[in-house]
Design a protein around this motif. Structure first.
Motif, PDB file in Angstrom:
ATOM      1  N   HIS A 201       1.038  -0.945   0.175  1.00 17.76           N
ATOM      2  CA  HIS A 201       0.153  -0.305   0.137  1.00 17.76           C
ATOM      3  C   HIS A 201       0.650   1.141  -0.364  1.00 17.76           C
ATOM      4  O   HIS A 201       0.898   2.324   0.635  1.00 17.76           O
ATOM      5  CB  HIS A 201      -0.749  -0.277   1.361  1.00 17.76           C
ATOM      6  N   PHE A 202       2.441   1.137  -0.923  1.00 20.23           N
ATOM      7  CA  PHE A 202       3.115   2.279  -0.854  1.00 20.23           C
ATOM      8  C   PHE A 202       2.231   3.746  -1.546  1.00 20.23           C
ATOM      9  O   PHE A 202       1.483   3.566  -2.922  1.00 20.23           O
ATOM     10  CB  PHE A 202       3.866   2.048  -2.354  1.00 20.23           C
ATOM     11  N   GLN A 203       2.206   4.440  -0.740  1.00 24.01           N
ATOM     12  CA  GLN A 203       1.034   5.753  -1.164  1.00 24.01           C
ATOM     13  C   GLN A 203       2.249   7.371  -1.709  1.00 24.01           C
ATOM     14  O   GLN A 203       3.007   7.287  -0.739  1.00 24.01           O
ATOM     15  CB  GLN A 203       0.112   6.431  -0.956  1.00 24.01           C
ATOM     16  N   PHE A 204       2.388   7.774  -2.265  1.00 28.75           N
ATOM     17  CA  PHE A 204       3.233   9.531  -1.897  1.00 28.75           C
ATOM     18  C   PHE A 204       2.414  10.427  -2.439  1.00 28.75           C
ATOM     19  O   PHE A 204       1.587  10.015  -3.486  1.00 28.75           O
ATOM     20  CB  PHE A 204       4.446   8.888  -2.659  1.00 28.75           C
ATOM     21  N   LYS A 205       2.905  11.464  -2.020  1.00 33.35           N
ATOM     22  CA  LYS A 205       2.028  13.292  -2.679  1.00 33.35           C
ATOM     23  C   LYS A 205       3.200  14.119  -2.299  1.00 33.35           C
ATOM     24  O   LYS A 205       3.755  13.956  -1.459  1.00 33.35           O
ATOM     25  CB  LYS A 205       0.842  12.957  -1.743  1.00 33.35           C
ATOM     26  N   PRO A 206       2.861  15.225  -3.114  1.00 30.17           N
ATOM     27  CA  PRO A 206       3.555  16.601  -2.996  1.00 30.17           C
ATOM     28  C   PRO A 206       4.124  17.083  -1.590  1.00 30.17           C
ATOM     29  O   PRO A 206       2.550  16.494  -1.458  1.00 30.17           O
ATOM     30  CB  PRO A 206       3.149  17.431  -4.182  1.00 30.17           C
ATOM     31  N   LEU A 207       5.194  17.085  -0.934  1.00 31.28           N
ATOM     32  CA  LEU A 207       5.553  18.132  -0.156  1.00 31.28           C
ATOM     33  C   LEU A 207       4.700  19.250   0.236  1.00 31.28           C
ATOM     34  O   LEU A 207       3.979  19.630   1.627  1.00 31.28           O
ATOM     35  CB  LEU A 207       6.628  17.776   0.703  1.00 31.28           C
ATOM     36  N   TYR A 208       4.781  20.127  -1.364  1.00 34.55           N
ATOM     37  CA  TYR A 208       4.142  21.496  -0.806  1.00 34.55           C
ATOM     38  C   TYR A 208       3.141  21.952  -1.960  1.00 34.55           C
ATOM     39  O   TYR A 208       3.204  21.095  -2.932  1.00 34.55           O
ATOM     40  CB  TYR A 208       5.554  22.262  -1.882  1.00 34.55           C
ATOM     41  N   GLU A 209       2.170  22.397  -1.915  1.00 31.02           N
ATOM     42  CA  GLU A 209       1.285  22.672  -2.900  1.00 31.02           C
ATOM     43  C   GLU A 209       1.670  22.725  -4.333  1.00 31.02           C
ATOM     44  O   GLU A 209       1.177  22.785  -5.557  1.00 31.02           O
ATOM     45  CB  GLU A 209       0.105  23.772  -2.213  1.00 31.02           C
ATOM     46  N   ASN A 210       3.273  23.418  -4.388  1.00 27.38           N
ATOM     47  CA  ASN A 210       3.224  23.848  -5.503  1.00 27.38           C
ATOM     48  C   ASN A 210       4.114  22.464  -5.910  1.00 27.38           C
ATOM     49  O   ASN A 210       4.872  22.632  -5.565  1.00 27.38           O
ATOM     50  CB  ASN A 210       4.630  25.273  -5.570  1.00 27.38           C
ATOM     51  N   LYS A 211       4.079  22.502  -6.943  1.00 27.09           N
ATOM     52  CA  LYS A 211       4.397  20.482  -7.236  1.00 27.09           C
ATOM     53  C   LYS A 211       5.841  20.681  -8.341  1.00 27.09           C
ATOM     54  O   LYS A 211       5.571  20.059  -7.963  1.00 27.09           O
ATOM     55  CB  LYS A 211       2.842  19.977  -8.118  1.00 27.09           C
ATOM     56  N   GLN A 212       6.015  21.678  -8.371  1.00 28.19           N
ATOM     57  CA  GLN A 212       7.513  21.629  -9.353  1.00 28.19           C
ATOM     58  C   GLN A 212       8.332  21.428  -7.577  1.00 28.19           C
ATOM     59  O   GLN A 212       9.773  21.268  -8.111  1.00 28.19           O
ATOM     60  CB  GLN A 212       7.629  23.227  -9.133  1.00 28.19           C
ATOM     61  N   LEU A 213       7.778  22.195  -6.834  1.00 27.26           N
ATOM     62  CA  LEU A 213       9.321  22.070  -5.437  1.00 27.26           C
ATOM     63  C   LEU A 213       9.776  20.719  -5.320  1.00 27.26           C
ATOM     64  O   LEU A 213       8.589  19.828  -5.197  1.00 27.26           O
ATOM     65  CB  LEU A 213       9.003  23.285  -4.720  1.00 27.26           C
ATOM     66  N   PRO A 214      11.069  20.129  -5.435  1.00 24.39           N
ATOM     67  CA  PRO A 214      10.719  18.461  -4.773  1.00 24.39           C
ATOM     68  C   PRO A 214      10.752  18.353  -3.403  1.00 24.39           C
ATOM     69  O   PRO A 214      10.567  19.289  -2.374  1.00 24.39           O
ATOM     70  CB  PRO A 214      12.285  18.580  -5.458  1.00 24.39           C
ATOM     71  N   GLY A 215      10.077  17.494  -3.202  1.00 27.65           N
ATOM     72  CA  GLY A 215       9.543  16.687  -1.951  1.00 27.65           C
ATOM     73  C   GLY A 215       8.252  15.852  -1.720  1.00 27.65           C
ATOM     74  O   GLY A 215       7.592  16.836  -2.328  1.00 27.65           O
ATOM     75  N   TRP A 216       8.165  14.534  -1.073  1.00 26.43           N
ATOM     76  CA  TRP A 216       7.244  13.747  -0.898  1.00 26.43           C
ATOM     77  C   TRP A 216       7.086  13.605   0.378  1.00 26.43           C
ATOM     78  O   TRP A 216       8.128  13.210   0.740  1.00 26.43           O
ATOM     79  CB  TRP A 216       7.259  13.757  -1.790  1.00 26.43           C
TER      80      TRP A 216
ATOM     81  N   LYS B 246       2.110   0.829   9.792  1.00 24.37           N
ATOM     82  CA  LYS B 246       2.104   1.844   9.340  1.00 24.37           C
ATOM     83  C   LYS B 246       3.113   2.598   9.371  1.00 24.37           C
ATOM     84  O   LYS B 246       2.974   2.908  10.192  1.00 24.37           O
ATOM     85  CB  LYS B 246       1.024   2.700   9.195  1.00 24.37           C
ATOM     86  N   PHE B 247       3.769   3.137   8.158  1.00 23.75           N
ATOM     87  CA  PHE B 247       5.473   3.739   8.453  1.00 23.75           C
ATOM     88  C   PHE B 247       5.313   4.708   7.331  1.00 23.75           C
ATOM     89  O   PHE B 247       4.124   4.953   6.972  1.00 23.75           O
ATOM     90  CB  PHE B 247       6.245   3.201   7.889  1.00 23.75           C
ATOM     91  N   ASP B 248       5.475   6.176   7.952  1.00 27.19           N
ATOM     92  CA  ASP B 248       5.490   7.746   7.374  1.00 27.19           C
ATOM     93  C   ASP B 248       6.389   8.687   7.499  1.00 27.19           C
ATOM     94  O   ASP B 248       7.569   8.339   8.129  1.00 27.19           O
ATOM     95  CB  ASP B 248       3.729   8.219   8.148  1.00 27.19           C
ATOM     96  N   GLY B 249       6.096   9.013   6.311  1.00 26.28           N
ATOM     97  CA  GLY B 249       7.803   9.584   5.738  1.00 26.28           C
ATOM     98  C   GLY B 249       8.169  11.052   4.844  1.00 26.28           C
ATOM     99  O   GLY B 249       6.937  11.037   4.110  1.00 26.28           O
ATOM    100  N   ILE B 250       9.219  11.571   4.814  1.00 26.85           N
ATOM    101  CA  ILE B 250       9.280  12.439   3.452  1.00 26.85           C
ATOM    102  C   ILE B 250      10.748  12.016   3.076  1.00 26.85           C
ATOM    103  O   ILE B 250      11.234  11.567   3.436  1.00 26.85           O
ATOM    104  CB  ILE B 250       9.667  13.906   4.062  1.00 26.85           C
ATOM    105  N   TYR B 251      10.578  12.454   1.961  1.00 24.45           N
ATOM    106  CA  TYR B 251      11.335  11.631   1.283  1.00 24.45           C
ATOM    107  C   TYR B 251      11.804  12.995  -0.208  1.00 24.45           C
ATOM    108  O   TYR B 251      11.535  13.758  -0.791  1.00 24.45           O
ATOM    109  CB  TYR B 251      10.591  10.975  -0.576  1.00 24.45           C
ATOM    110  N   HIS B 252      12.960  13.424   0.241  1.00 22.89           N
ATOM    111  CA  HIS B 252      13.563  14.076   0.280  1.00 22.89           C
ATOM    112  C   HIS B 252      14.508  14.623  -1.780  1.00 22.89           C
ATOM    113  O   HIS B 252      14.652  13.933  -1.930  1.00 22.89           O
ATOM    114  CB  HIS B 252      15.246  15.339   1.147  1.00 22.89           C
ATOM    115  N   GLN B 253      14.953  15.754  -2.344  1.00 24.22           N
ATOM    116  CA  GLN B 253      14.845  16.050  -3.688  1.00 24.22           C
ATOM    117  C   GLN B 253      16.266  15.096  -3.347  1.00 24.22           C
ATOM    118  O   GLN B 253      16.534  14.527  -4.801  1.00 24.22           O
ATOM    119  CB  GLN B 253      14.825  17.177  -4.226  1.00 24.22           C
ATOM    120  N   ASN B 254      17.236  15.224  -3.142  1.00 28.04           N
ATOM    121  CA  ASN B 254      18.397  14.960  -2.664  1.00 28.04           C
ATOM    122  C   ASN B 254      18.080  13.142  -2.051  1.00 28.04           C
ATOM    123  O   ASN B 254      19.471  12.400  -2.079  1.00 28.04           O
ATOM    124  CB  ASN B 254      19.558  15.254  -1.421  1.00 28.04           C
ATOM    125  N   GLY B 255      17.932  12.276  -2.265  1.00 28.65           N
ATOM    126  CA  GLY B 255      17.682  11.546  -1.370  1.00 28.65           C
ATOM    127  C   GLY B 255      17.081  10.664   0.228  1.00 28.65           C
ATOM    128  O   GLY B 255      17.135   9.634   0.638  1.00 28.65           O
TER     129      GLY B 255
END
Length: 70
Positions: free
Chosen positions: A4-19, A29-38
């Motif tokens: 059940h892997f799901q992701f969504k943009p971290l910012y409203e401006n979807k051009q900014l990296p981060g999810w 259940k586990f949650d996290g933030i994936y940053h642009q640098n991995g």
């Protein structure tokens, strides 16, 4: 195996990296933030030891496939 892997943009401006991402592993259940640098920042309790290493690899593969290889 994570499910059940799901992701969504971290910012409203979807051009900014981060999810934000979430998944289930061993009925937890586990949650996290994936940053642009991995870098992965856990927003829930992090998985234990060797499980975390395996899960980090799977998360990187999923993010590369869903975000960068589209």
């Amino acid at each position: 195996m994570l499910t059940h892997f799901q992701f969504k943009p971290l910012y409203e401006n979807k051009q900014l990296p981060g999810w934000r991402f979430s998944f289930y592993f061993n009925k937890h259940k586990f949650d996290g933030i994936y940053h642009q640098n991995g870098k992965i920042e856990w927003t829930s309790a992090a998985p234990n030891g060797e499980d975390e290493i395996k899960l980090l690899e799977q998360i990187h593969e999923l993010m590369l496939f869903h975000v960068y290889d589209q």
